[in-house]
Design an enzyme around this catalytic site. Structure first.
Site, PDB file in Angstrom:
ATOM      1  N   PRO A  25       0.076  -5.498  -4.528  1.00 48.33           N
ATOM      2  CA  PRO A  25      -0.539  -6.645  -3.852  1.00 48.33           C
ATOM      3  C   PRO A  25       0.001  -6.751  -2.428  1.00 48.33           C
ATOM      4  O   PRO A  25       1.216  -6.637  -2.221  1.00 48.33           O
ATOM      5  CB  PRO A  25      -0.097  -7.849  -4.697  1.00 48.33           C
ATOM      6  CG  PRO A  25       1.005  -7.387  -5.565  1.00 48.33           C
ATOM      7  CD  PRO A  25       0.960  -5.901  -5.637  1.00 48.33           C
ATOM      8  N   ALA A  27      -0.531  -9.333   0.700  1.00 52.86           N
ATOM      9  CA  ALA A  27      -1.161 -10.527   1.279  1.00 52.86           C
ATOM     10  C   ALA A  27      -1.649 -10.204   2.685  1.00 52.86           C
ATOM     11  O   ALA A  27      -0.946  -9.564   3.471  1.00 52.86           O
ATOM     12  CB  ALA A  27      -0.142 -11.667   1.317  1.00 52.86           C
ATOM     13  N   GLN A  80      -3.102 -11.287  -8.782  1.00 50.50           N
ATOM     14  CA  GLN A  80      -1.743 -11.829  -8.680  1.00 50.50           C
ATOM     15  C   GLN A  80      -1.766 -13.315  -8.338  1.00 50.50           C
ATOM     16  O   GLN A  80      -2.367 -13.728  -7.344  1.00 50.50           O
ATOM     17  CB  GLN A  80      -0.908 -11.088  -7.634  1.00 50.50           C
ATOM     18  CG  GLN A  80       0.564 -11.514  -7.766  1.00 50.50           C
ATOM     19  CD  GLN A  80       1.455 -11.019  -6.654  1.00 50.50           C
ATOM     20  OE1 GLN A  80       1.194 -11.274  -5.486  1.00 50.50           O
ATOM     21  NE2 GLN A  80       2.521 -10.328  -7.026  1.00 50.50           N
ATOM     22  N   CYS A 110       7.778 -12.949  -3.441  1.00 51.69           N
ATOM     23  CA  CYS A 110       7.411 -13.259  -2.058  1.00 51.69           C
ATOM     24  C   CYS A 110       8.510 -14.075  -1.380  1.00 51.69           C
ATOM     25  O   CYS A 110       8.903 -15.129  -1.882  1.00 51.69           O
ATOM     26  CB  CYS A 110       6.085 -14.026  -2.020  1.00 51.69           C
ATOM     27  SG  CYS A 110       5.603 -14.428  -0.330  1.00 51.69           S
ATOM     28  N   LYS A 149       6.089  -9.652 -11.158  1.00 50.93           N
ATOM     29  CA  LYS A 149       6.613  -8.741 -10.138  1.00 50.93           C
ATOM     30  C   LYS A 149       7.830  -9.407  -9.525  1.00 50.93           C
ATOM     31  O   LYS A 149       7.718 -10.446  -8.879  1.00 50.93           O
ATOM     32  CB  LYS A 149       5.548  -8.457  -9.079  1.00 50.93           C
ATOM     33  CG  LYS A 149       5.989  -7.493  -7.999  1.00 50.93           C
ATOM     34  CD  LYS A 149       4.777  -6.942  -7.249  1.00 50.93           C
ATOM     35  CE  LYS A 149       5.124  -6.070  -6.066  1.00 50.93           C
ATOM     36  NZ  LYS A 149       5.562  -6.818  -4.882  1.00 50.93           N
ATOM     37  N   ASN A 210       9.006  -0.031  -7.636  1.00 58.64           N
ATOM     38  CA  ASN A 210       8.310  -0.227  -6.368  1.00 58.64           C
ATOM     39  C   ASN A 210       9.303  -0.245  -5.208  1.00 58.64           C
ATOM     40  O   ASN A 210      10.370  -0.838  -5.304  1.00 58.64           O
ATOM     41  CB  ASN A 210       7.524  -1.557  -6.438  1.00 58.64           C
ATOM     42  CG  ASN A 210       7.004  -2.030  -5.087  1.00 58.64           C
ATOM     43  OD1 ASN A 210       7.355  -3.113  -4.635  1.00 58.64           O
ATOM     44  ND2 ASN A 210       6.188  -1.227  -4.442  1.00 58.64           N
ATOM     45  N   GLY A 211       8.881   0.404  -4.122  1.00 56.50           N
ATOM     46  CA  GLY A 211       9.660   0.401  -2.895  1.00 56.50           C
ATOM     47  C   GLY A 211       9.823   1.791  -2.328  1.00 56.50           C
ATOM     48  O   GLY A 211      10.372   2.681  -2.980  1.00 56.50           O
ATOM     49  N   ASP A 212       9.274   1.975  -1.128  1.00 54.25           N
ATOM     50  CA  ASP A 212       9.442   3.230  -0.377  1.00 54.25           C
ATOM     51  C   ASP A 212       8.783   4.452  -1.017  1.00 54.25           C
ATOM     52  O   ASP A 212       9.172   5.578  -0.711  1.00 54.25           O
ATOM     53  CB  ASP A 212      10.931   3.542  -0.133  1.00 54.25           C
ATOM     54  CG  ASP A 212      11.622   2.481   0.716  1.00 54.25           C
ATOM     55  OD1 ASP A 212      10.912   1.696   1.375  1.00 54.25           O
ATOM     56  OD2 ASP A 212      12.864   2.439   0.713  1.00 54.25           O
ATOM     57  N   ARG A 235       3.055  -0.407   1.326  1.00 52.63           N
ATOM     58  CA  ARG A 235       2.755  -0.041   2.711  1.00 52.63           C
ATOM     59  C   ARG A 235       2.112   1.328   2.826  1.00 52.63           C
ATOM     60  O   ARG A 235       1.343   1.576   3.748  1.00 52.63           O
ATOM     61  CB  ARG A 235       4.041  -0.123   3.550  1.00 52.63           C
ATOM     62  CG  ARG A 235       4.489  -1.568   3.792  1.00 52.63           C
ATOM     63  CD  ARG A 235       5.933  -1.612   4.213  1.00 52.63           C
ATOM     64  NE  ARG A 235       6.777  -1.010   3.186  1.00 52.63           N
ATOM     65  CZ  ARG A 235       7.970  -0.500   3.396  1.00 52.63           C
ATOM     66  NH1 ARG A 235       8.490  -0.499   4.596  1.00 52.63           N
ATOM     67  NH2 ARG A 235       8.666   0.017   2.393  1.00 52.63           N
TER      68      ARG A 235
HETATM   69  C1  LIG Z   1       1.967  -7.017   4.515  1.00 54.45           C
HETATM   70  C2  LIG Z   1       2.585  -7.153   3.165  1.00 54.45           C
HETATM   71  C3  LIG Z   1       2.102  -8.107   2.283  1.00 54.45           C
HETATM   72  C4  LIG Z   1       2.667  -8.238   1.006  1.00 54.45           C
HETATM   73  N1  LIG Z   1       2.157  -9.156   0.145  1.00 54.45           N
HETATM   74  C5  LIG Z   1       2.627  -9.230  -1.122  1.00 54.45           C
HETATM   75  C6  LIG Z   1       2.055 -10.116  -2.077  1.00 54.45           C
HETATM   76  O1  LIG Z   1       1.117 -10.866  -1.796  1.00 54.45           O
HETATM   77  N2  LIG Z   1       2.572 -10.125  -3.332  1.00 54.45           N
HETATM   78  C7  LIG Z   1       3.611  -9.315  -3.701  1.00 54.45           C
HETATM   79  O2  LIG Z   1       4.037  -9.344  -4.850  1.00 54.45           O
HETATM   80  N3  LIG Z   1       4.178  -8.480  -2.820  1.00 54.45           N
HETATM   81  C8  LIG Z   1       3.696  -8.413  -1.552  1.00 54.45           C
HETATM   82  N4  LIG Z   1       4.239  -7.512  -0.682  1.00 54.45           N
HETATM   83  C9  LIG Z   1       5.279  -6.595  -1.154  1.00 54.45           C
HETATM   84  C10 LIG Z   1       4.646  -5.295  -1.663  1.00 54.45           C
HETATM   85  O3  LIG Z   1       3.806  -5.536  -2.765  1.00 54.45           O
HETATM   86  C11 LIG Z   1       5.735  -4.282  -2.064  1.00 54.45           C
HETATM   87  O4  LIG Z   1       6.528  -4.872  -3.054  1.00 54.45           O
HETATM   88  C12 LIG Z   1       6.610  -3.895  -0.883  1.00 54.45           C
HETATM   89  O5  LIG Z   1       5.830  -3.641   0.257  1.00 54.45           O
HETATM   90  C13 LIG Z   1       7.474  -2.667  -1.203  1.00 54.45           C
HETATM   91  O6  LIG Z   1       6.656  -1.557  -1.510  1.00 54.45           O
HETATM   92  P1  LIG Z   1       6.390  -0.399  -0.415  1.00 54.45           P
HETATM   93  O7  LIG Z   1       7.713   0.115   0.025  1.00 54.45           O
HETATM   94  O8  LIG Z   1       5.575   0.620  -1.154  1.00 54.45           O
HETATM   95  O9  LIG Z   1       5.645  -1.046   0.710  1.00 54.45           O
HETATM   96  C14 LIG Z   1       3.723  -7.393   0.607  1.00 54.45           C
HETATM   97  C15 LIG Z   1       4.201  -6.440   1.502  1.00 54.45           C
HETATM   98  C16 LIG Z   1       3.653  -6.295   2.759  1.00 54.45           C
HETATM   99  C17 LIG Z   1       4.172  -5.240   3.692  1.00 54.45           C
END
Ligand SMILES: Cc1cc2nc3c(=O)[nH]c(=O)nc-3n(C[C@H](O)[C@H](O)[C@H](O)COP(=O)(O)O)c2cc1C
Length: 337
Positions: A25, A27, A80, A110, A149, A210-212, A235
């Site tokens: 997700p 936002a 979500q 969040c 989450k 989740n992450g990176d 991302r």
């Molecule tokens: C622009 C943006 C918006 C996000 N919005 C949400 C959200 O609405 N709900 C949520 O659980 N996590 C949100 N996240 C977190 C991501 O879901 C994810 O946990 C986080 O980016 C780490 O994963 P990644 O390293 O693959 O980016 C957001 C992250 C970013 C960068």
């Protein structure tokens, strides 16, 4: 030989994910145009909406209706929810089910003040009993898969992710996603794989790490080192709806042909036209300028393209700029052909 774990299906309650790479997700980004691009060009195991306010969904605000609207062509979508009131969450879950949700997720990660000020998002991790009641309310409200989450913990110290994970499991959830950072951490801090492992170890329900994660190497490292059952990519999908297709090919040991610049430009325009239909030209133009920056990662002339975006006030100007920068860049060698 068995295929890599990530390529194997995952059953969560009545839902069967074809494989184990999920879209996170996001936002402000994971609207239905974004999801449709991810689906058309990558087919992740599960898509995710933007976060939906449970209370506003119950009130029926226009924005939440927009967040809950599905495209007939997209794959299974996890909706979500964020909030702290078990009754509102339960009612919102029923509305989500009505709108075609494949699964319901509770946002416990969040860190944005607007959300944490009411005790929601990662602030829910400061009140584990309430978090457990929220999950239990979702469980009672729907037969759809329910998940939460979470992060490693709400604060810099005293991480309670494992205890929260056990509460989530006891409340009847079918799945848990763990973002390997605590509530005060920004994305520049590398994800803490050992801490994710400790949480995954504490429960027996399937855990998504989740992450990176951006490619097969990072995905498989997380699976191996954290012992998780799947991965979620955030991302990495932004401006790159092909990320899941590439990951699947890498995991299968198949060659993968990256999209040409012209193709990337074409898909950006495809995404833009869907945005116009969903939000009208003005909002779509403002939004696509952010999105287009991600699509231009690695583009020769990315700087000039990004500068041009500041001057794009209309759909026509934006489309012209994309044609110039993406298609023009694809032209060398083919000029005169
Ligand atoms: C622009 C943006 C918006 C996000 N919005 C949400 C959200 O609405 N709900 C949520 O659980 N996590 C949100 N996240 C977190 C991501 O879901 C994810 O946990 C986080 O980016 C780490 O994963 P990644 O390293 O693959 O980016 C957001 C992250 C970013 C960068």
């Amino acid at each position: 030989v068995a295929p890599p774990l990530l390529l194997q299906p995952l059953r969560i309650r009545g839902l069967r994910l074809a494989w184990r790479a999920l879209q996170a997700p996001l936002a402000g980004y994971s609207d239905r145009a974004f999801r449709l691009m991810c689906w058309r060009y990558g087919r992740p195991g599960l898509l995710a909406t933007e976060m939906i306010s449970a209370r506003a969904a119950v009130e029926g605000t226009r924005r939440q209706e927009e967040y809950m609207a599905l495209h007939p062509e997209e794959g299974p979508v996890q909706f979500q929810l964020w909030g702290t009131e078990p009754d509102a969450l339960a009612e919102a879950a029923r509305i989500c089910a009505d709108r075609g949700a494949a699964a319901i997720d509770l946002n416990c990660g969040c860190p944005v003040r607007k959300v944490t000020a009411s005790g929601a998002g990662v602030a829910l991790m400061r009140d584990p009993p309430l978090l457990g009641r929220c999950v239990a309310a979702l469980r009672r409200a729907t037969d759809l898969p329910v998940s939460a989450k979470i992060r490693l913990g709400p604060e810099r110290e005293g991480w309670n992710g494992a205890a929260v994970a056990r509460l989530v499991e006891d409340a009847g959830a079918d799945l848990l996603t763990v973002h390997g950072r605590h509530g005060r951490e920004r994305y520049a801090t590398p994800v803490r794989v050992e801490a994710v492992a400790a949480i995954a170890e504490a429960v027996s329900l399937p855990v998504i790490g989740n992450g990176d994660v951006r490619d097969a190497a990072s995905a498989q490292a997380l699976v191996r080192r954290a012992g998780v059952d799947g991965v979620m990519i955030g991302r990495g999908c932004m401006g790159d709806p092909w990320v899941f297709d590439r990951l699947r090919a890498e995991l299968s040991g198949e060659a993968w042909e990256p999209p040409s610049l012209a193709e990337r430009g074409r898909v950006l325009l495809e995404n833009f036209r869907l945005l116009i239909m969903d939000m009208g030209e003005d909002r779509a133009v403002r939004h696509v300028r952010k999105l287009a920056c991600y699509y231009s990662r690695g583009l020769p002339g990315a700087r000039s393209f990004r500068l041009s975006l500041n001057r794009c006030g209309t759909a026509e100007a934006f489309e012209e700029s994309v044609r110039t920068h993406f298609h023009g860049a694809a032209a060398p060698g083919s000029a005169g052909a």
